[in-house]
Write a protein that holds these residues in place. Structure first.
Motif, PDB file in Angstrom:
ATOM      1  N   VAL A  40      46.327  37.425  42.978  1.00  0.00           N
ATOM      2  CA  VAL A  40      45.511  37.899  43.983  1.00  0.00           C
ATOM      3  C   VAL A  40      44.044  37.913  43.564  1.00  0.00           C
ATOM      4  O   VAL A  40      43.800  38.044  42.669  1.00  0.00           O
ATOM      5  CB  VAL A  40      45.948  39.341  44.564  1.00  0.00           C
ATOM      6  CG1 VAL A  40      45.369  40.077  45.513  1.00  0.00           C
ATOM      7  CG2 VAL A  40      47.578  39.345  44.740  1.00  0.00           C
ATOM      8  N   VAL A  41      43.261  37.319  44.692  1.00  0.00           N
ATOM      9  CA  VAL A  41      41.886  37.653  44.731  1.00  0.00           C
ATOM     10  C   VAL A  41      41.488  38.768  45.695  1.00  0.00           C
ATOM     11  O   VAL A  41      41.505  38.549  46.908  1.00  0.00           O
ATOM     12  CB  VAL A  41      40.903  36.293  44.977  1.00  0.00           C
ATOM     13  CG1 VAL A  41      39.408  36.639  44.714  1.00  0.00           C
ATOM     14  CG2 VAL A  41      41.343  35.146  43.977  1.00  0.00           C
ATOM     15  N   PRO A  42      41.208  40.090  45.197  1.00  0.00           N
ATOM     16  CA  PRO A  42      40.834  41.217  45.932  1.00  0.00           C
ATOM     17  C   PRO A  42      39.385  40.780  46.656  1.00  0.00           C
ATOM     18  O   PRO A  42      38.562  40.183  46.251  1.00  0.00           O
ATOM     19  CB  PRO A  42      40.607  42.372  45.258  1.00  0.00           C
ATOM     20  CG  PRO A  42      40.693  41.659  43.902  1.00  0.00           C
ATOM     21  CD  PRO A  42      41.248  40.441  43.736  1.00  0.00           C
ATOM     22  N   ARG A  43      39.030  41.724  47.911  1.00  0.00           N
ATOM     23  CA  ARG A  43      37.681  41.457  48.503  1.00  0.00           C
ATOM     24  C   ARG A  43      36.583  41.691  47.538  1.00  0.00           C
ATOM     25  O   ARG A  43      35.555  40.874  47.745  1.00  0.00           O
ATOM     26  CB  ARG A  43      37.663  42.507  49.493  1.00  0.00           C
ATOM     27  CG  ARG A  43      36.538  42.465  50.281  1.00  0.00           C
ATOM     28  CD  ARG A  43      36.432  41.345  51.220  1.00  0.00           C
ATOM     29  NE  ARG A  43      34.884  40.810  51.420  1.00  0.00           N
ATOM     30  CZ  ARG A  43      34.574  39.593  52.262  1.00  0.00           C
ATOM     31  NH1 ARG A  43      35.738  39.072  52.796  1.00  0.00           N
ATOM     32  NH2 ARG A  43      33.611  39.342  52.243  1.00  0.00           N
ATOM     33  N   VAL A  44      36.665  42.719  46.572  1.00  0.00           N
ATOM     34  CA  VAL A  44      35.473  43.058  45.692  1.00  0.00           C
ATOM     35  C   VAL A  44      35.151  41.713  45.150  1.00  0.00           C
ATOM     36  O   VAL A  44      33.857  41.699  44.789  1.00  0.00           O
ATOM     37  CB  VAL A  44      36.015  44.338  44.899  1.00  0.00           C
ATOM     38  CG1 VAL A  44      36.832  44.080  43.999  1.00  0.00           C
ATOM     39  CG2 VAL A  44      34.708  44.788  44.200  1.00  0.00           C
TER      40      VAL A  44
END
Length: 778
Positions: A99-103
């Motif tokens: 997963v690549v989170p928004r932050v």
């Protein structure tokens, strides 16, 4: 750690205070929280008690963040819906999911999906004409994207596709075959874009970005309740991009707007509708050619298009809905629907023949002609999912049963010449292109009145695809340590393509088709996974899974191909460190794919395909993301990928096995990245300052199936610094990002034989790029 002060004064009866002191805290707490009815004795105490005033209390602890909280700055992600379509934690899921989170996207200022996916092991870009389509996952090309769990760019996903990251909450990549839950898909993996959803707490942001090559981008986000009771929520976000490129004559202007509403009909039922629109003007780009065994030794800025080339255009509209109904705490029903309309029109001056020897590598003279292509796609996708949790004997179960359906219809039209050179009128020298720039606009008009002299009426094409499937999955937990994931899917697919003298004739041919035009396939795709969790922070897992793909092309004789089949064996382990703030996955996999199709370059028809046998990819992957300390965040990966053609059933020059043993193109054996961020929190004079650095390394890659040339390896360094401060109730962020800090020359990929031969289309990476931004949140 987050510290909050409780400012209000709290009044408690004296007797309750004494009860706490005398270890009767549980009784007092239960009475105060109304979890337990007071006894007669307690009522008497409450009635006769004196009142004491307590001073303000300071509570220190970690503030809980809701999913999608825009103020959440954590790099760690513990759940993903892409892997299982359930809320199973990643550490209990016996497959590799990243997963690549928004932050992370905000810190790195990822304007494209390609930029964000650099943070995940084994994922490499392979676009065509410079568009946002095409990635290699574990060595195999994946042109499809999924949006909130449904196919986001139709079944004919090699046509131009474009995304903007302004409305993306996070990116998820499920490694390996995902057919069991998502149907016809390439076996390398699945890319899922999760968009931002309406929130019940008001939030607003506005950001202005500016950078090298006349880059200007504005993005905004607004969300909150529409009604006072919170039954209706909204979100409106988008962006406006105006940008030139380090490449001559190349630019991109794009507007994206996304609006969504959530209606909480009851405490158990909510319904969300979302509409996204994108409109983009741009110039297609086919990169630079190869000379010998390396990209030509010319400036990476040099383009072989023309300043008078008409502007290309593309647009897209997405309409999606999501219905969730909770029968109780254990049983939940989900329905998702996505309608998409896309169209594009591109005119470019391409090397001709596009799949032949358009370049004289000795003199540098390249033959060209003018070509036009347009496409219009309409697709519909939906699914029905029922999930449930129950206990049976010593086992706990989380089951999923579902059905999905996809229908896609595409019209594709060509004009001009991709295989016949207009020589010497449009010849250009790659070492001295200046004298050839400035094509007469009238030549574009006259050329596009003609078509490539192939089979009569082959420049109007219609593609129809329809597939549906049923699937089931059971996640069984034994003794809180063993996790068994089992399930399967059965697919029914129809794929049809017709090339005729008009769309009407092509559509009629499909409606009254023979088996050679409409191909029907069906098949079963199982998945089995086993995970053992000896400790709360450690899991060991393995899985076996397959994928099913309908035949998606026709041969020069009109014959059909057997369905593409993928199979994977995977094993690895997962760990969580530092109170679940840091998550890591190590995976070994062995993945094969049979009946892969590629353009048949032995015939004059661009639409002819040929099967090249069997391919194999195997390797080791490491992914780590999260918080090392309260102030240090990281996301990093490493991949060793051994991807080869192990069986080639074609005859080349009268001999079998022409490509057997060759490495798959654009797949490095070694690749990886590491991004570190430091938020200064403890040193008060510099509190609010953040800075970070990233390194991205890619080994040498073969450029084509023939392994006739190579793209050299490279290491790219990025960096950023930011300062956060508050004015009243508003938060401001000023940030500076530098990409390719050392200004290295490197090459990202080649065209996958879709619009040009790989030898004529190497895509260089950007030189030094500087971006500044100012952001307001409140």
């Amino acid at each position: 750690m987050t510290t909050r002060k409780i400012q209000q004064k709290i009044f408690y009866p004296t007797s309750l205070v004494l009860a706490v002191i005398m270890s009767d805290a549980c009784l007092a707490a239960e009475v105060l929280t109304k979890k337990r009815s007071p006894t007669k004795k307690t009522e008497a105490v409450l009635k006769n008690s004196d009142i004491v005033e307590l001073k303000a209390v300071t509570v220190a602890g970690k503030a809980a963040q809701e999913p999608g909280d825009p103020y959440d700055k954590s790099y760690s992600s513990t759940n993903s819906t892409a892997a299982t379509k359930t809320d199973t934690p990643l550490i209990e899921t016996p497959v590799s999911v990243q997963v690549v989170p928004r932050v992370v996207m905000d810190d790195q200022k990822s304007v494209t999906v390609k930029d964000a996916l650099e943070n995940i092991s084994g994922v490499r870009p392979q676009p065509t004409l410079g568009n946002d389509v095409g990635f290699l996952i574990r060595g195999f090309r994946q042109p499809k994207f999924f949006r909130n769990g449904l196919v986001a760019n139709g079944t004919n996903a090699n046509f131009p596709s474009f995304f903007d990251t302004a409305n993306i909450e996070r990116l998820e990549v499920l490694k390996g075959p995902a057919s069991i839950l998502f149907g016809r898909i390439e076996p390398g993996g699945l890319i899922n874009l999760t968009t931002k959803k309406p929130r019940d707490i008001a939030y607003y942001s506005l950001e202005q970005q500016f950078g090298s090559y006349d880059f200007y981008r504005t993005q905004w986000d607004a969300t909150g309740p529409v009604t006072k009771n919170g039954k209706v929520l909204y979100r409106f976000n988008g962006s406006n991009l105006n940008s030139n490129s380090f490449r001559d004559f190349i630019f991109k202007d794009r507007v994206m707007a996304d609006a969504s509403l959530t209606w909480r009909a009851t405490d158990a039922t909510d319904f969300t509708v979302e509409v996204e629109g994108i409109d983009q003007d741009y110039q297609a780009d086919y990169g630079i050619p190869v000379v010998g065994t390396r990209p030509a030794a010319i400036p990476v800025s040099r383009s072989f298009g023309d300043p008078n080339d008409p502007v290309d255009h593309a647009s897209k509209v997405n309409l999606n809905t999501e219905l969730t109904h909770r029968f109780n705490e254990s049983w939940i029903f989900h329905n998702r629907f996505l309608m998409q309309r896309t169209n594009s029109a591109e005119t470019f001056i391409n090397p001709a023949p596009a799949f032949g020897k358009a370049l004289n590598e000795i003199t540098g003279e390249m033959q060209r002609n003018i070509f036009f292509q347009s496409q219009d796609t309409e697709s519909y996708a939906t699914n029905l999912d029922l999930t449930g949790k129950f206990q049976f004997g010593l086992t706990r179960h989380e089951i999923l049963v579902g059905y999905d359906y996809l229908r896609s219809f595409t019209k594709y039209h060509t004009q001009g010449f991709y295989d016949k050179a207009n020589s010497p009128a449009l010849d250009i020298n790659i070492y001295n292109p200046g004298p050839s720039y400035g094509i007469d606009p009238a030549l574009f008009t006259s050329t596009l009145l003609n078509t490539e002299p192939l089979d009569t009426g082959s420049n109007f094409s219609v593609f129809k695809d329809q597939w549906h499937g049923v699937y089931f999955q059971d996640h069984i937990v034994l003794w809180d340590k063993w996790h068994v994931l089992g399930g399967g899917r059965y697919d029914w697919t129809e794929t049809g393509t017709a090339y005729r003298e008009s769309f009407a004739v092509a559509d009629n041919a499909l409606s009254h088709s023979s088996p050679s035009i409409i191909r029907k396939n069906e098949g079963f795709s199982p998945r089995v996974g086993l995970l053992y969790q000896p400790l709360n922070w450690l899991s060991v897992y393995g899985n076996w899974t397959t994928s099913f793909g309908a035949s998606n092309g026709i041969s020069s004789t009109g014959a059909t191909f057997a369905p593409q089949i993928g199979e994977q064996f995977e094993a690895g382990f997962k760990t969580e460190w530092f109170d679940k703030r840091l998550f890591a996955t190590i995976a070994y996999y062995h993945l094969t794919k049979e009946n892969l199709l590629t353009p048949d370059l032995s015939t004059p028809d661009l639409n002819d395909s040929v099967a090249i046998g069997k391919q194999r990819s195997q390797g080791l992957e490491l992914d780590v993301s999260g918080q090392l300390t309260e102030e240090v965040s990281m996301i990093g990966n490493y991949a060793y990928t051994d991807a080869q053609i192990i069986t080639d059933t074609r005859k080349l020059n009268g001999h079998l096995n022409g490509y057997e043993g060759n490495r798959l193109p654009n797949v490095p054996k070694h690749s990886g990245s590491l991004w570190l961020k430091y938020d200064i929190k403890r040193y008060v004079p510099l509190r609010g300052v953040s800075f970070g650095v990233g390194a991205y390394a890619v080994g040498q890659r073969e450029g084509d199936n023939e392994n006739s040339f190579q793209l050299p390896g490279y290491v790219r360094l990025d960096a950023f610094t930011a300062y956060h401060w508050k004015v009243g109730g508003m938060k401001w962020t000023a940030q500076l990002n530098v990409r390719n800090l050392l200004d290295k020359t490197y090459y990202e990929s080649t065209d996958p034989n879709l619009n040009l031969s790989p030898r004529l289309s190497v895509y260089p990476g950007s030189p030094l790029f500087v971006m500044g931004s100012i952001r307001l949140e409140y």
